[in-house]
Design a protein around this motif. Structure first.
Motif, PDB file in Angstrom:
ATOM      1  N   ASP A 376       8.613  -4.508   3.155  1.00 17.37           N
ATOM      2  CA  ASP A 376       8.463  -5.971   3.277  1.00 17.37           C
ATOM      3  C   ASP A 376       7.036  -6.416   3.575  1.00 17.37           C
ATOM      4  O   ASP A 376       6.821  -7.398   4.288  1.00 17.37           O
ATOM      5  CB  ASP A 376       9.403  -6.506   4.362  1.00 17.37           C
ATOM      6  N   ALA A 377       6.048  -5.735   3.031  1.00 18.92           N
ATOM      7  CA  ALA A 377       4.650  -6.114   3.285  1.00 18.92           C
ATOM      8  C   ALA A 377       4.189  -7.172   2.283  1.00 18.92           C
ATOM      9  O   ALA A 377       4.483  -7.091   1.094  1.00 18.92           O
ATOM     10  CB  ALA A 377       3.749  -4.887   3.195  1.00 18.92           C
ATOM     11  N   PHE A 378       3.469  -8.171   2.786  1.00 18.19           N
ATOM     12  CA  PHE A 378       2.791  -9.181   1.970  1.00 18.19           C
ATOM     13  C   PHE A 378       3.760  -9.955   1.065  1.00 18.19           C
ATOM     14  O   PHE A 378       3.535 -10.109  -0.140  1.00 18.19           O
ATOM     15  CB  PHE A 378       1.671  -8.540   1.148  1.00 18.19           C
ATOM     16  N   LEU A 379       4.855 -10.429   1.653  1.00 20.72           N
ATOM     17  CA  LEU A 379       5.821 -11.217   0.895  1.00 20.72           C
ATOM     18  C   LEU A 379       5.178 -12.537   0.456  1.00 20.72           C
ATOM     19  O   LEU A 379       4.325 -13.092   1.150  1.00 20.72           O
ATOM     20  CB  LEU A 379       7.055 -11.496   1.740  1.00 20.72           C
ATOM     21  N   PRO A 380       5.573 -13.077  -0.708  1.00 16.55           N
ATOM     22  CA  PRO A 380       4.973 -14.326  -1.194  1.00 16.55           C
ATOM     23  C   PRO A 380       5.193 -15.480  -0.219  1.00 16.55           C
ATOM     24  O   PRO A 380       6.215 -15.545   0.479  1.00 16.55           O
ATOM     25  CB  PRO A 380       5.708 -14.584  -2.518  1.00 16.55           C
ATOM     26  N   THR A 381       4.250 -16.396  -0.188  1.00 14.54           N
ATOM     27  CA  THR A 381       4.351 -17.567   0.696  1.00 14.54           C
ATOM     28  C   THR A 381       4.953 -18.769  -0.019  1.00 14.54           C
ATOM     29  O   THR A 381       5.398 -19.709   0.637  1.00 14.54           O
ATOM     30  CB  THR A 381       2.960 -17.946   1.230  1.00 14.54           C
ATOM     31  N   ASP A 388      10.686 -12.613  -5.196  1.00 12.16           N
ATOM     32  CA  ASP A 388       9.691 -11.596  -5.550  1.00 12.16           C
ATOM     33  C   ASP A 388       9.376 -10.705  -4.353  1.00 12.16           C
ATOM     34  O   ASP A 388       8.905 -11.187  -3.318  1.00 12.16           O
ATOM     35  CB  ASP A 388       8.402 -12.258  -6.041  1.00 12.16           C
ATOM     36  N   TRP A 389       9.612  -9.405  -4.511  1.00 14.60           N
ATOM     37  CA  TRP A 389       9.355  -8.427  -3.440  1.00 14.60           C
ATOM     38  C   TRP A 389       8.191  -7.544  -3.889  1.00 14.60           C
ATOM     39  O   TRP A 389       8.314  -6.776  -4.842  1.00 14.60           O
ATOM     40  CB  TRP A 389      10.609  -7.599  -3.178  1.00 14.60           C
ATOM     41  N   PRO A 390       7.030  -7.622  -3.227  1.00 19.96           N
ATOM     42  CA  PRO A 390       5.850  -6.886  -3.701  1.00 19.96           C
ATOM     43  C   PRO A 390       5.962  -5.371  -3.466  1.00 19.96           C
ATOM     44  O   PRO A 390       6.147  -4.918  -2.340  1.00 19.96           O
ATOM     45  CB  PRO A 390       4.702  -7.472  -2.869  1.00 19.96           C
ATOM     46  N   MET A 391       5.811  -4.622  -4.544  1.00 16.22           N
ATOM     47  CA  MET A 391       5.672  -3.172  -4.426  1.00 16.22           C
ATOM     48  C   MET A 391       4.230  -2.807  -4.103  1.00 16.22           C
ATOM     49  O   MET A 391       3.977  -1.873  -3.347  1.00 16.22           O
ATOM     50  CB  MET A 391       6.117  -2.490  -5.722  1.00 16.22           C
ATOM     51  N   PRO A 516      -4.990  -2.949   1.727  1.00 18.32           N
ATOM     52  CA  PRO A 516      -4.578  -3.670   2.938  1.00 18.32           C
ATOM     53  C   PRO A 516      -3.463  -3.013   3.741  1.00 18.32           C
ATOM     54  O   PRO A 516      -3.060  -3.555   4.773  1.00 18.32           O
ATOM     55  CB  PRO A 516      -4.097  -5.016   2.376  1.00 18.32           C
ATOM     56  N   TYR A 517      -2.971  -1.842   3.322  1.00 18.77           N
ATOM     57  CA  TYR A 517      -1.791  -1.257   3.956  1.00 18.77           C
ATOM     58  C   TYR A 517      -2.178  -0.329   5.100  1.00 18.77           C
ATOM     59  O   TYR A 517      -3.084   0.496   4.969  1.00 18.77           O
ATOM     60  CB  TYR A 517      -0.956  -0.492   2.923  1.00 18.77           C
ATOM     61  N   LYS A 518      -1.461  -0.443   6.211  1.00 10.90           N
ATOM     62  CA  LYS A 518      -1.691   0.378   7.393  1.00 10.90           C
ATOM     63  C   LYS A 518      -0.506   1.323   7.605  1.00 10.90           C
ATOM     64  O   LYS A 518       0.605   1.061   7.126  1.00 10.90           O
ATOM     65  CB  LYS A 518      -1.863  -0.503   8.637  1.00 10.90           C
ATOM     66  N   PRO A 519      -0.707   2.432   8.333  1.00 13.11           N
ATOM     67  CA  PRO A 519       0.430   3.304   8.676  1.00 13.11           C
ATOM     68  C   PRO A 519       1.535   2.522   9.380  1.00 13.11           C
ATOM     69  O   PRO A 519       1.259   1.610  10.166  1.00 13.11           O
ATOM     70  CB  PRO A 519      -0.210   4.344   9.594  1.00 13.11           C
TER      71      PRO A 519
END
Length: 536
Positions: A376-381, A388-391, A516-519
């Motif tokens: 669920d990272a960076f879901l559209p605003t 839309d679910w970002p891969m 932009p992805y973190k552990p």
């Protein structure tokens, strides 16, 4: 005194000569054998995309979905009549695609190809280069669409990966009764690229190249398609990963590339694999970067989750004995630091092997490999894009090369139905717009049958009621981007249904461009939301 006009003439001539030289260097020519070789070329994915290089898709998506430029809103963005969309009718036929070359069709897919004919016209010819019943693209009865690794049925989905190149133009039209649902995934190249015009009458050399690719993709997955490399070195370590600790596996120096990572685990010697393969993560930093470019739970990194499952694909794999491989090509300039992190409460024994070799191209032309796991990272605003679910969402220059998706769907019923949508370089309407989740992964009709293929896999399903793990690898059909990439898949059911997605995205990005992805911590966010598979 030197004539100023003469100096000016020399200066203009020098500029023109330089421009001509630069243009000549930029020009690229591909033979059909060159295109066939791309079917197994993992190293080429690391090369910087050329300006003007694009991957797009023609599909039967529901044309009710639109972007309204006047309001800046997405209209009917969840429209789901995806079986029969087309551009227009013309002389009693449906026009599916009109593409300006040079380009290559890399992938054709359908859920229900029928007997109506689908014709592909190339380079302005009045005679189609391919004229077959749509089912004839997939039944392996028509040359050259006869190679099992490239033309196959995967859980009711019909797939064809035989390249179809063209120089100037491509037009695809269909007769009535063609069936339902289609994808044509294609790459277009800069205008100075030279490509052959496809013909079904291949030369002996071209047939031999297709047969060689088919043999590798059918029988040799898990081995480096490039073979043994000059200057290749191997590191092998047997490790006991202590709970709560980070273990440095290797620091490799020089201008080199990791060409294989293999891990061997004994299913009987490790704590519950269905949880512990999410508790142990792999992390790789390139050239002293502060944030890792690679971070993923160990099982997901090798293409499947949860636990130990059979998966055999071109870039990654795992078998029931706990033998895992990654063959992604991972270049670096000065240093690669590989670590394993055990966020679990028990020790985790394994053996890891890393193969690395000198780079074969100028390092300035090569990008860095990225792989990141997230939920669920960076879901559209935008409210109308709730579906839309970002891969993957990232800025910079690179190539999107695939995704592995784990779905937790305990109530059963069909979890998917969502189209893939790829927004490249800030475009408002996606240049890839699919027709369904399973369609993107190369199967159809929500069929839970497991399948293995070089380019797509379903490695666990539980009858769509529990854990599902699917993967798609964009090798020939990688998606280049110059400024940004947002790759989404529609998600109809909310998390509290519950239907929960977790994704590992795989891509290349230019050096010194952080993603932009973190552990993902604490570890409960990785293994605390699903129940263990009901294994036989």
């Amino acid at each position: 005194m030197i004539n100023r006009n003469l100096i000016l003439c020399f200066a203009v001539a020098a500029v023109l000569f330089g421009a001509a030289t630069q243009s000549a260097v930029a020009e690229t020519t591909y033979t059909y054998v060159d295109l066939i070789n791309k079917l197994t070329d993992l190293e080429g994915l690391a090369v910087m995309p050329m300006p003007g290089e694009k991957c797009q898709q023609a599909s039967s998506y529901d044309r009710a979905s639109k972007y309204d430029e006047k309001t800046g809103k997405y209209v009917a963005w969840d429209a789901n009549g995806d079986g029969g969309g087309f551009i227009r009718e013309e002389d009693g036929k449906q026009v599916w695609a009109e593409i300006e070359g040079p380009g290559v069709i890399w992938r054709i897919w359908s859920a229900a190809p029928g007997k109506g004919r689908v014709k592909i016209y190339l380079d302005g010819s009045a005679r189609p280069a391919v004229d077959l019943p749509f089912s004839g693209y997939f039944d392996r009865q028509n040359e050259p669409f006869t190679y099992p690794s490239l033309v196959h049925n995967a859980a009711s989905g019909q797939n064809c990966y035989v390249p179809i190149p063209f120089q100037k133009s491509c037009k695809i039209v269909a007769d009535p009764e063609w069936g339902a649902y289609y994808h044509f995934t294609y790459t277009t190249y800069p205008k100075d690229t030279t490509l052959p015009t496809f013909t079904r009458r291949l030369s002996d050399e071209e047939k031999a190249a297709l047969a060689k690719a088919d043999e590798y993709l059918s029988k040799k997955l898990g081995t480096d398609p490039a073979g043994k490399r000059k200057g290749e070195k191997t590191i092998t370590k047997s490790l006991e990963l202590k709970p709560g600790q980070t273990t440095s596996v290797a620091d490799i120096t020089g201008s080199r590339a990791i060409t294989a990572i293999r891990v061997s685990i004994d299913p009987k010697a490790i704590p519950n694999p269905d949880r512990s393969l999410r508790e142990v993560a792999i992390q790789i930093n390139w050239d002293g970067e502060k944030e890792p470019s690679v971070w993923a739970p160990l099982g997901d990194f090798f293409g499947t989750a949860p636990g130990i499952n059979n998966i055999a694909s071109l870039p990654v794999g795992m078998n029931e004995n706990g033998e895992c491989y990654s063959l992604w090509y991972m270049p670096f300039t000065k240093k690669a630091s590989i670590k394993l992190i055990n966020d679990g409460a028990q020790s985790f024994p394994l053996t890891i092997t890393i193969v690395h070799a000198p780079v074969t191209k100028p390092i300035k032309e090569l990008m860095r490999f990225h792989a990141k796991w997230h939920r669920d990272a960076f879901l559209p605003t935008e409210p109308e894009r709730w579906i839309d679910w970002p891969m993957l969402k990232t800025n910079g220059k690179g190539r999107f090369c695939g995704a592995m998706l784990h779905i937790w769907n305990p109530k059963g019923g069909w979890w998917g139905e969502g189209d893939e949508k790829f927004f490249v370089d800030g475009e408002k309407f996606p240049s890839t717009f699919g027709t369904g989740s399973e369609d993107y992964f190369g199967y159809a009709w929500g069929n839970p049958t497991l399948f293995q293929n070089a380019y797509h896999n379903q490695s666990i399903s539980e009858g769509n009621a529990g854990n599902i793990s699917v993967a798609r690898w964009h090798i020939t059909d990688n998606v280049p981007f110059q400024k940004s990439f947002e790759g989404c898949i529609e998600k109809y059911w909310p998390n509290d249904h519950p239907t929960i997605y977790a994704c590992t995205a795989f891509w290349y990005q230019a050096a010194r461009q952080a993603d932009p992805y973190k552990p993902v911590l604490p570890v409960e966010n990785r293994n605390g939301y699903y129940e263990l598979p009901k294994r036989k």
